[in-house]
Design an enzyme around this catalytic site. Structure first.
Site, PDB file in Angstrom:
ATOM      1  N   GLN A  36      16.543  13.804  43.725  1.00  0.00           N
ATOM      2  CA  GLN A  36      17.930  13.906  43.277  1.00  0.00           C
ATOM      3  C   GLN A  36      18.790  14.744  44.202  1.00  0.00           C
ATOM      4  O   GLN A  36      18.311  15.580  44.961  1.00  0.00           O
ATOM      5  CB  GLN A  36      18.005  14.528  41.885  1.00  0.00           C
ATOM      6  N   GLU A 102      22.374  13.287  40.148  1.00  0.00           N
ATOM      7  CA  GLU A 102      22.523  13.994  38.884  1.00  0.00           C
ATOM      8  C   GLU A 102      23.981  14.406  38.732  1.00  0.00           C
ATOM      9  O   GLU A 102      24.492  15.217  39.509  1.00  0.00           O
ATOM     10  CB  GLU A 102      21.621  15.234  38.833  1.00  0.00           C
ATOM     11  N   HIS A 139      28.656  14.163  52.146  1.00  0.00           N
ATOM     12  CA  HIS A 139      28.844  12.929  51.399  1.00  0.00           C
ATOM     13  C   HIS A 139      27.520  12.423  50.853  1.00  0.00           C
ATOM     14  O   HIS A 139      26.456  12.862  51.267  1.00  0.00           O
ATOM     15  CB  HIS A 139      29.467  11.840  52.284  1.00  0.00           C
ATOM     16  N   GLU A 185      29.597   7.262  51.578  1.00  0.00           N
ATOM     17  CA  GLU A 185      29.569   6.485  52.807  1.00  0.00           C
ATOM     18  C   GLU A 185      29.000   5.097  52.519  1.00  0.00           C
ATOM     19  O   GLU A 185      28.014   4.951  51.792  1.00  0.00           O
ATOM     20  CB  GLU A 185      28.730   7.170  53.870  1.00  0.00           C
TER      21      GLU A 185
END
Length: 215
Positions: A36, A102, A139, A185
């Site tokens: 995550q 998350e 990002h 992205e």
């Protein structure tokens, strides 16, 4: 005595990282999962709509912690038939699914004006002096079969772009913003290709040069 060789100065960015590709995986870490990344969100409904409806992810698991005034929602690009029905089973699947996002919602943030969280990209949100912060976070990223087709869909859905496929100096990739302004992205699953015109009408020979978004 051999003549001393003249030192060659290292070029900027000339770090040889190839050994990290070939190292053997340690027995102690071979079952670890990159499971995550967590981002805080202002409005969980808006974020779940974006990640699940716009990007095509599914909610695998969520937990509510009213005693601490926050909830968490784990989303990922996963076949919904693989998501079981009980919270315990959902936990097991989630903890073994690579690449989850998350989404953390702290109660009350949805009532605040404007954007709440700093995105890490030349952003003044949350700074004490109102100046832009040189953040470390950059990002998230997804890959798609066709960047130009995906971006046309994102535009039709009303997404905000930081960069369309032909914008900037690097062609064939794009950045859209989620509801909190975090950049996503958009990269191709195959070769980097360019098309003559992108969803914003920018030609392949147009667009400004590369920009460091951290500054």
């Amino acid at each position: 005595m051999a003549a001393q060789e003249e030192a060659v100065p290292a070029q900027a960015g000339s770090f040889d990282a190839s050994s990290y590709m070939t190292k053997e995986r340690d027995d102690a870490t071979k079952d670890y999962v990159m499971q995550q990344v967590m981002v805080r969100v202002k409005d969980p409904k808006a974020s779940l709509d974006f990640y699940c409806k716009t990007l095509g992810f599914n909610l695998i698991m969520y937990r509510e912690f009213p005693q601490w005034e926050f909830n968490v929602y784990f989303v990922a690009p996963i076949d919904p038939s693989l998501i079981p029905g009980t919270p315990e089973e959902q936990w097991a699947v989630c903890m073994n699914t690579p690449g989850c996002v998350e989404l953390t919602w702290n109660y009350g943030s949805e009532t605040e004006e404007g954007r709440v969280y700093n995105t890490g990209n030349s952003d003044a949100t949350g700074s004490s002096d109102g100046e832009k912060v040189r953040g470390g976070f950059g990002h998230l990223g997804i890959t798609v079969p066709d960047v130009y087709e995906a971006c046309q869909r994102f535009q039709d859905l009303g997404c905000e772009f930081s960069k369309t496929p032909n914008g900037g100096g690097m062609k064939g990739l794009a950045f859209v913003k989620d509801p909190d302004g975090y950049l996503i992205e958009i990269l191709p699953q195959g070769p980097m290709i360019t098309k003559e015109v992108d969803c914003a009408g920018v030609r392949a020979d147009g667009g400004e040069g590369y920009k460091d978004n951290s500054k």
